[in-house]
Design a protein around this motif. Structure first.
Motif, PDB file in Angstrom:
ATOM      1  N   ARG A 102      43.005 -18.955  42.010  1.00 50.05           N
ATOM      2  CA  ARG A 102      43.250 -20.294  41.450  1.00 50.05           C
ATOM      3  C   ARG A 102      42.609 -21.366  42.318  1.00 50.05           C
ATOM      4  NH1 ARG A 102      46.603 -24.843  41.479  1.00 50.05           N
ATOM      5  NH2 ARG A 102      47.364 -24.285  43.557  1.00 50.05           N
ATOM      6  N   GLN A 103      42.780 -21.261  43.619  1.00 56.13           N
ATOM      7  CA  GLN A 103      42.201 -22.241  44.529  1.00 56.13           C
ATOM      8  C   GLN A 103      40.681 -22.239  44.434  1.00 56.13           C
ATOM      9  OE1 GLN A 103      43.659 -24.517  46.332  1.00 56.13           O
ATOM     10  NE2 GLN A 103      45.802 -23.895  46.158  1.00 56.13           N
ATOM     11  N   ARG A 104      40.088 -21.054  44.342  1.00 56.82           N
ATOM     12  CA  ARG A 104      38.637 -20.968  44.214  1.00 56.82           C
ATOM     13  C   ARG A 104      38.151 -21.628  42.930  1.00 56.82           C
ATOM     14  NH1 ARG A 104      38.344 -14.671  46.038  1.00 56.82           N
ATOM     15  NH2 ARG A 104      37.542 -14.920  48.150  1.00 56.82           N
ATOM     16  N   SER A 105      38.909 -21.432  41.853  1.00 59.06           N
ATOM     17  CA  SER A 105      38.505 -21.988  40.560  1.00 59.06           C
ATOM     18  C   SER A 105      38.589 -23.510  40.535  1.00 59.06           C
ATOM     19  CB  SER A 105      39.384 -21.407  39.444  1.00 59.06           C
ATOM     20  OG  SER A 105      39.222 -20.000  39.355  1.00 59.06           O
ATOM     21  N   LEU A 106      39.310 -24.094  41.481  1.00 58.84           N
ATOM     22  CA  LEU A 106      39.431 -25.543  41.546  1.00 58.84           C
ATOM     23  C   LEU A 106      38.330 -26.182  42.399  1.00 58.84           C
ATOM     24  CD1 LEU A 106      43.307 -25.903  41.962  1.00 58.84           C
ATOM     25  CD2 LEU A 106      41.942 -26.353  39.910  1.00 58.84           C
ATOM     26  N   VAL A 107      37.561 -25.356  43.097  1.00 59.12           N
ATOM     27  CA  VAL A 107      36.455 -25.865  43.916  1.00 59.12           C
ATOM     28  C   VAL A 107      35.228 -25.980  43.022  1.00 59.12           C
ATOM     29  CG1 VAL A 107      34.986 -25.436  45.913  1.00 59.12           C
ATOM     30  CG2 VAL A 107      37.410 -24.813  45.995  1.00 59.12           C
ATOM     31  N   ALA A 112      30.797 -23.951  39.736  1.00 57.60           N
ATOM     32  CA  ALA A 112      29.419 -24.118  39.265  1.00 57.60           C
ATOM     33  C   ALA A 112      28.608 -22.845  39.467  1.00 57.60           C
ATOM     34  CB  ALA A 112      28.762 -25.283  40.000  1.00 57.60           C
ATOM     35  N   ILE A 113      28.822 -22.190  40.595  1.00 60.44           N
ATOM     36  CA  ILE A 113      28.114 -20.936  40.856  1.00 60.44           C
ATOM     37  C   ILE A 113      28.557 -19.861  39.877  1.00 60.44           C
ATOM     38  CG2 ILE A 113      27.868 -19.057  42.533  1.00 60.44           C
ATOM     39  CD1 ILE A 113      27.903 -21.173  44.719  1.00 60.44           C
ATOM     40  N   LEU A 114      29.867 -19.790  39.613  1.00 57.81           N
ATOM     41  CA  LEU A 114      30.385 -18.810  38.651  1.00 57.81           C
ATOM     42  C   LEU A 114      29.760 -19.015  37.280  1.00 57.81           C
ATOM     43  CD1 LEU A 114      32.427 -16.690  37.615  1.00 57.81           C
ATOM     44  CD2 LEU A 114      34.077 -18.532  37.361  1.00 57.81           C
ATOM     45  N   ILE A 115      29.728 -20.242  36.807  1.00 58.13           N
ATOM     46  CA  ILE A 115      29.176 -20.536  35.482  1.00 58.13           C
ATOM     47  C   ILE A 115      27.692 -20.210  35.434  1.00 58.13           C
ATOM     48  CG2 ILE A 115      28.678 -22.402  33.863  1.00 58.13           C
ATOM     49  CD1 ILE A 115      31.325 -23.692  34.763  1.00 58.13           C
ATOM     50  N   VAL A 170      44.210 -11.463  35.886  1.00 64.52           N
ATOM     51  CA  VAL A 170      43.194 -12.451  36.257  1.00 64.52           C
ATOM     52  C   VAL A 170      42.658 -13.248  35.071  1.00 64.52           C
ATOM     53  CG1 VAL A 170      42.510 -11.070  38.244  1.00 64.52           C
ATOM     54  CG2 VAL A 170      41.263 -10.818  36.096  1.00 64.52           C
ATOM     55  N   ALA A 171      42.754 -12.713  33.864  1.00 64.27           N
ATOM     56  CA  ALA A 171      42.179 -13.397  32.699  1.00 64.27           C
ATOM     57  C   ALA A 171      42.727 -14.816  32.494  1.00 64.27           C
ATOM     58  CB  ALA A 171      42.392 -12.561  31.440  1.00 64.27           C
ATOM     59  N   PRO A 172      44.041 -15.057  32.648  1.00 64.70           N
ATOM     60  CA  PRO A 172      44.538 -16.421  32.439  1.00 64.70           C
ATOM     61  C   PRO A 172      43.956 -17.436  33.414  1.00 64.70           C
ATOM     62  CG  PRO A 172      46.351 -14.849  32.349  1.00 64.70           C
ATOM     63  CD  PRO A 172      45.149 -14.098  32.855  1.00 64.70           C
ATOM     64  N   LEU A 173      43.379 -16.977  34.513  1.00 55.77           N
ATOM     65  CA  LEU A 173      42.732 -17.884  35.450  1.00 55.77           C
ATOM     66  C   LEU A 173      41.236 -18.004  35.181  1.00 55.77           C
ATOM     67  CD1 LEU A 173      44.487 -16.800  38.761  1.00 55.77           C
ATOM     68  CD2 LEU A 173      44.744 -18.997  37.615  1.00 55.77           C
ATOM     69  N   LEU A 174      40.603 -16.903  34.801  1.00 56.75           N
ATOM     70  CA  LEU A 174      39.155 -16.909  34.613  1.00 56.75           C
ATOM     71  C   LEU A 174      38.738 -17.561  33.302  1.00 56.75           C
ATOM     72  CD1 LEU A 174      38.080 -13.388  35.938  1.00 56.75           C
ATOM     73  CD2 LEU A 174      37.954 -15.603  37.090  1.00 56.75           C
ATOM     74  N   ILE A 175      39.482 -17.311  32.247  1.00 57.68           N
ATOM     75  CA  ILE A 175      39.091 -17.852  30.939  1.00 57.68           C
ATOM     76  C   ILE A 175      39.012 -19.376  30.951  1.00 57.68           C
ATOM     77  CG2 ILE A 175      39.786 -18.091  28.523  1.00 57.68           C
ATOM     78  CD1 ILE A 175      40.785 -15.218  28.632  1.00 57.68           C
ATOM     79  N   SER A 180      36.279 -24.527  30.495  1.00 63.77           N
ATOM     80  CA  SER A 180      36.291 -25.918  30.943  1.00 63.77           C
ATOM     81  C   SER A 180      35.690 -26.022  32.331  1.00 63.77           C
ATOM     82  CB  SER A 180      37.727 -26.450  30.962  1.00 63.77           C
ATOM     83  OG  SER A 180      37.793 -27.721  31.561  1.00 63.77           O
ATOM     84  N   HIS A 181      34.876 -27.077  32.540  1.00 62.30           N
ATOM     85  CA  HIS A 181      34.322 -27.329  33.867  1.00 62.30           C
ATOM     86  C   HIS A 181      35.367 -27.955  34.782  1.00 62.30           C
ATOM     87  CE1 HIS A 181      30.047 -26.422  33.026  1.00 62.30           C
ATOM     88  NE2 HIS A 181      30.398 -26.725  31.793  1.00 62.30           N
TER      89      HIS A 181
END
Length: 206
Positions: A102-107, A112-115, A170-175, A180-181
């Motif tokens: 979750r913390q990583r997804s907020l950075v 941007a790298i993931l997308i 993990v899906a509820p965090l990754l989706i 959404s950006h």
């Protein structure tokens, strides 16, 4: 690509190495900044990267033969180590793992790298393979290890498909990160996901 071989021997002095390391870091940071600003990887040119990093194009070409190799190193540089797990229970370990995600997804930089890595799945399999090997696989293996311990300890039903269970966590965090950006991932979400999924995965008598 030959980084170490292109540097002259120190001859008792280390002055040259910090400068080389600083240039390399400036280039990696430059790419990260551009991605964070929303520039797609496909639109990045060596000229633009060099201008953003404040270096000459030759400095980039000396280190990376193409943008694919450069982006692979950007992925490696951006990712932090996996979290240290408390080991007190399967639930506690899962909460720590998901909170780290979750913390990583907020950075914005990591998002941007993931997308961008996902967008390159077809046009550049090498980039996606590097992201998968360097980021997805280690995290997935850590999740599987937690579930294996939980099953051995009687915290998880023996008939649970562990590969599927990892995806359920993990899906509820990754989706939301892909959709959404600026994903809405509030505090306490890790605990909420873990407790909701474990309701269906724990032994009946737990």
């Amino acid at each position: 690509m030959n980084r170490a071989g292109s540097r002259p021997p120190s001859n008792g002095s280390t002055r040259g190495r910090p400068r080389s390391a600083a240039v390399e870091q400036a280039i990696l940071d430059g790419v990260m900044n551009l991605l964070e600003d929303g520039v797609p990887l496909g639109d990045l040119s060596v000229e633009r990267i060099a201008r953003t990093a404040g270096v000459g194009k030759a400095a980039i070409y000396r280190r990376w033969s193409n943008k694919e190799d450069l982006f692979v190193d950007v992925i490696r540089a951006a990712e932090s180590a996996e979290p240290e797990l408390p080991g007190t229970s399967m639930r506690d370990d899962l909460v720590v793992l998901l909170e780290s995600l979750r913390q990583r997804s907020l950075v914005r930089r990591l998002l941007a790298i993931l997308i961008n890595a996902h967008a390159q799945t077809r046009s550049s399999p090498k980039i996606w393979a590097a992201y998968h090997a360097g980021v997805i696989t280690p995290r997935r293996d850590l999740g599987l290890a937690i579930l294996h311990r939980g099953r051995a300890n009687g915290e998880l039903r023996t008939d649970v498909d562990l590969e599927l269970a990892v995806e359920m966590f993990v899906a509820p965090l990754l989706i939301p990160s892909f959709v959404s950006h600026d994903p809405d991932l509030p505090d306490g979400l890790a605990e909420q996901i873990v407790d909701a999924v474990l309701q269906g995965l724990r032994p009946v008598n737990s």
